[in-house]
Design a protein around this motif. Sequence first.
Motif, PDB file in Angstrom:
ATOM      1  N   PRO A 100       0.810  -1.401  -0.112  1.00 54.94           N
ATOM      2  CA  PRO A 100      -0.051  -0.033   0.022  1.00 54.94           C
ATOM      3  C   PRO A 100       0.689   1.269  -0.012  1.00 54.94           C
ATOM      4  CG  PRO A 100       0.007  -0.912   2.189  1.00 54.94           C
ATOM      5  CD  PRO A 100       0.790  -1.955   1.434  1.00 54.94           C
ATOM      6  N   VAL A 101       0.776   1.932  -1.111  1.00 49.46           N
ATOM      7  CA  VAL A 101       1.754   2.959  -1.286  1.00 49.46           C
ATOM      8  C   VAL A 101       1.360   4.289  -0.264  1.00 49.46           C
ATOM      9  CG1 VAL A 101       0.400   4.421  -2.999  1.00 49.46           C
ATOM     10  CG2 VAL A 101       3.088   4.418  -2.922  1.00 49.46           C
ATOM     11  N   GLY A 102       0.459   4.059   0.238  1.00 53.57           N
ATOM     12  CA  GLY A 102      -0.204   5.228   1.217  1.00 53.57           C
ATOM     13  C   GLY A 102       0.370   5.065   2.574  1.00 53.57           C
ATOM     14  N   ALA A 103       0.788   3.569   2.767  1.00 48.94           N
ATOM     15  CA  ALA A 103       1.352   3.395   4.011  1.00 48.94           C
ATOM     16  C   ALA A 103       2.891   3.866   4.203  1.00 48.94           C
ATOM     17  CB  ALA A 103       1.340   2.141   4.388  1.00 48.94           C
ATOM     18  N   LEU A 104       3.469   4.533   2.971  1.00 52.40           N
ATOM     19  CA  LEU A 104       4.791   5.139   3.004  1.00 52.40           C
ATOM     20  C   LEU A 104       4.747   6.635   2.693  1.00 52.40           C
ATOM     21  CD1 LEU A 104       6.211   1.969   0.853  1.00 52.40           C
ATOM     22  CD2 LEU A 104       6.517   2.425   3.269  1.00 52.40           C
ATOM     23  N   LEU A 105       5.698   7.453   2.601  1.00 49.46           N
ATOM     24  CA  LEU A 105       5.769   8.850   2.450  1.00 49.46           C
ATOM     25  C   LEU A 105       6.298   8.968   1.087  1.00 49.46           C
ATOM     26  CD1 LEU A 105       6.205   8.198   5.827  1.00 49.46           C
ATOM     27  CD2 LEU A 105       6.888  10.561   5.799  1.00 49.46           C
ATOM     28  N   GLN A 106       7.478   8.705   0.681  1.00 48.99           N
ATOM     29  CA  GLN A 106       8.099   8.945  -0.694  1.00 48.99           C
ATOM     30  C   GLN A 106       9.024   7.938  -0.941  1.00 48.99           C
ATOM     31  OE1 GLN A 106       9.771  12.865  -0.010  1.00 48.99           O
ATOM     32  NE2 GLN A 106      10.404  12.255   2.130  1.00 48.99           N
ATOM     33  N   PRO A 107       8.359   6.698  -1.344  1.00 44.22           N
ATOM     34  CA  PRO A 107       9.138   5.420  -1.379  1.00 44.22           C
ATOM     35  C   PRO A 107      10.074   5.368  -2.831  1.00 44.22           C
ATOM     36  CG  PRO A 107       6.722   4.980  -1.856  1.00 44.22           C
ATOM     37  CD  PRO A 107       7.009   6.455  -1.253  1.00 44.22           C
ATOM     38  N   LYS A 108      10.921   4.706  -3.068  1.00 43.64           N
ATOM     39  CA  LYS A 108      11.842   4.485  -4.024  1.00 43.64           C
ATOM     40  C   LYS A 108      12.336   2.985  -3.790  1.00 43.64           C
ATOM     41  CE  LYS A 108      13.730   9.188  -4.216  1.00 43.64           C
ATOM     42  NZ  LYS A 108      14.299  10.294  -4.596  1.00 43.64           N
ATOM     43  N   VAL A 109      12.832   2.289  -4.852  1.00 42.42           N
ATOM     44  CA  VAL A 109      13.003   0.953  -5.024  1.00 42.42           C
ATOM     45  C   VAL A 109      14.293   1.134  -5.598  1.00 42.42           C
ATOM     46  CG1 VAL A 109      12.417  -1.244  -6.131  1.00 42.42           C
ATOM     47  CG2 VAL A 109      10.595   0.270  -5.296  1.00 42.42           C
ATOM     48  N   GLU A 110      15.005   0.012  -4.962  1.00 40.55           N
ATOM     49  CA  GLU A 110      16.555  -0.325  -5.363  1.00 40.55           C
ATOM     50  C   GLU A 110      16.597  -1.746  -5.375  1.00 40.55           C
ATOM     51  OE1 GLU A 110      18.537   2.378  -3.206  1.00 40.55           O
ATOM     52  OE2 GLU A 110      18.996   0.948  -1.499  1.00 40.55           O
ATOM     53  N   ALA A 111      17.525  -2.553  -6.179  1.00 41.43           N
ATOM     54  CA  ALA A 111      17.696  -3.750  -6.400  1.00 41.43           C
ATOM     55  C   ALA A 111      19.015  -4.157  -5.887  1.00 41.43           C
ATOM     56  CB  ALA A 111      17.732  -4.590  -7.905  1.00 41.43           C
ATOM     57  N   GLU A 112      19.094  -5.252  -5.122  1.00 43.62           N
ATOM     58  CA  GLU A 112      20.373  -5.735  -4.191  1.00 43.62           C
ATOM     59  C   GLU A 112      20.427  -7.064  -4.081  1.00 43.62           C
ATOM     60  OE1 GLU A 112      20.503  -3.810  -0.671  1.00 43.62           O
ATOM     61  OE2 GLU A 112      19.631  -1.776  -1.022  1.00 43.62           O
ATOM     62  N   ILE A 113      21.706  -7.695  -3.735  1.00 40.02           N
ATOM     63  CA  ILE A 113      21.920  -8.819  -3.240  1.00 40.02           C
ATOM     64  C   ILE A 113      21.817  -8.910  -1.692  1.00 40.02           C
ATOM     65  CG2 ILE A 113      23.758 -10.597  -3.229  1.00 40.02           C
ATOM     66  CD1 ILE A 113      25.001  -9.307  -5.840  1.00 40.02           C
ATOM     67  N   ALA A 141      17.094  -9.271  -4.114  1.00 38.28           N
ATOM     68  CA  ALA A 141      16.393  -8.567  -3.014  1.00 38.28           C
ATOM     69  C   ALA A 141      15.993  -7.205  -3.781  1.00 38.28           C
ATOM     70  CB  ALA A 141      17.166  -8.302  -1.816  1.00 38.28           C
ATOM     71  N   LEU A 142      14.897  -6.670  -3.401  1.00 41.36           N
ATOM     72  CA  LEU A 142      14.353  -5.216  -3.489  1.00 41.36           C
ATOM     73  C   LEU A 142      14.467  -4.759  -2.274  1.00 41.36           C
ATOM     74  CD1 LEU A 142      11.466  -5.873  -6.193  1.00 41.36           C
ATOM     75  CD2 LEU A 142      13.926  -4.899  -6.580  1.00 41.36           C
ATOM     76  N   GLU A 143      14.852  -3.448  -2.007  1.00 40.70           N
ATOM     77  CA  GLU A 143      14.778  -2.703  -0.918  1.00 40.70           C
ATOM     78  C   GLU A 143      13.838  -1.733  -1.233  1.00 40.70           C
ATOM     79  OE1 GLU A 143      16.886   0.097   2.813  1.00 40.70           O
ATOM     80  OE2 GLU A 143      18.215  -0.809   1.083  1.00 40.70           O
ATOM     81  N   ILE A 144      12.984  -1.281  -0.413  1.00 46.67           N
ATOM     82  CA  ILE A 144      12.024  -0.232  -0.779  1.00 46.67           C
ATOM     83  C   ILE A 144      12.368   0.751   0.276  1.00 46.67           C
ATOM     84  CG2 ILE A 144       9.697   0.540  -0.558  1.00 46.67           C
ATOM     85  CD1 ILE A 144       8.648  -2.294  -1.210  1.00 46.67           C
ATOM     86  N   VAL A 145      13.112   1.941   0.073  1.00 45.50           N
ATOM     87  CA  VAL A 145      13.331   2.891   0.556  1.00 45.50           C
ATOM     88  C   VAL A 145      12.516   3.998   0.939  1.00 45.50           C
ATOM     89  CG1 VAL A 145      16.153   2.336   0.191  1.00 45.50           C
ATOM     90  CG2 VAL A 145      14.879   3.972  -1.273  1.00 45.50           C
ATOM     91  N   ASP A 146      12.625   4.782   1.823  1.00 42.06           N
ATOM     92  CA  ASP A 146      11.650   5.978   2.347  1.00 42.06           C
ATOM     93  C   ASP A 146      12.501   6.793   3.075  1.00 42.06           C
ATOM     94  OD1 ASP A 146       9.461   7.357   2.037  1.00 42.06           O
ATOM     95  OD2 ASP A 146       8.182   5.993   3.420  1.00 42.06           O
ATOM     96  N   SER A 147      12.116   8.195   2.951  1.00 42.68           N
ATOM     97  CA  SER A 147      12.728   8.915   3.749  1.00 42.68           C
ATOM     98  C   SER A 147      11.402   9.764   4.446  1.00 42.68           C
ATOM     99  CB  SER A 147      13.380  10.123   3.171  1.00 42.68           C
ATOM    100  OG  SER A 147      14.054  11.011   3.931  1.00 42.68           O
ATOM    101  N   ARG A 148      11.897   9.746   5.910  1.00 37.80           N
ATOM    102  CA  ARG A 148      10.720  10.660   6.901  1.00 37.80           C
ATOM    103  C   ARG A 148      11.030  12.190   6.455  1.00 37.80           C
ATOM    104  NH1 ARG A 148      10.712   5.433   6.503  1.00 37.80           N
ATOM    105  NH2 ARG A 148      13.181   5.557   7.336  1.00 37.80           N
TER     106      ARG A 148
END
Length: 280
Positions: A100-113, A141-148
């Motif tokens: 749910p995108v509304g549960a986050l603030l300003q999300p971004k996605v990055e791919a990782e190991i 893995a995907l990390e969904i990063v977000d900044s408060r």
Amino acid sequence: MNEFSPGGDAVARAADRLLRAAADRVPCPPVRDLIGGDDVKAAYAVQELLTARRLAAGGRVTGRKIGLTSPAVQQQLGVDQPDFGVLFADMDVADGASVPVGALLQPKVEAEIAFVLGADLSEGPLDAAQIRAAVAHAVPALEIVDSRIAGWDITFGDTVADNGSSALYVLGTPARPLTEFEPVEAAMTLTRGGEIVSTGNGAACLGDPLAALAWLARTARDVGDPLRAGQVVLSGALGPMVPAAAGDVFAAEITGLGSVSVRFHASSDVRDFRDEGASA
């Protein structure tokens, strides 16, 4: 208190500001006015306080994330070192689930190991051989990063205090031991809606994702909270992060390792993605 914990009213005020932003889902001003933009000890003291509060509320640590592994990002923020944040059980999203995108603030996605540890990294030289032997397996893995912090207006101090700008993570398949997969040789492709939006490789992650893991192992031990068997380590982005919005479907392919995906939908209910799987 460990070496990253000077204490002080400014640390508590910075933690409170970030907590309010997360609870209200309204980004806040940077916290560098309280702790400085490059005060490593103060920034980690805020992160430690937020971690303690989360644990007191019933949170369970599942591992760590490594950030700022790209030389370009380090240069952008004026730092010469990576950073780390703490992963919790309620940050773990099933492969293919819809967030749910509304549960986050300003999300971004990055791919990782991601590395899953099969042994503690608390003693010994923590050299390359020990680090490699401690990895039970790697997974995409995907990390969904977000900044408060509003507008991602962050310095090193801001992102460290904000738990490495972390939010959620997704582990894909299959799980491969390092006898079958060499992280530094991996190539990554991230798509959004089938369109390529980010590419990269293992060398983009501090020269080698295993080097990033070694840095974290030494740092975690130095601050008195070493990495433990069973923990997940997100080793750092292999390519640029990409903003996420409702309706987006992201999929990453890492050569020699596998794939992982996540969706985003227009909702603010954090309860509606915990048990969803790849068929969501």
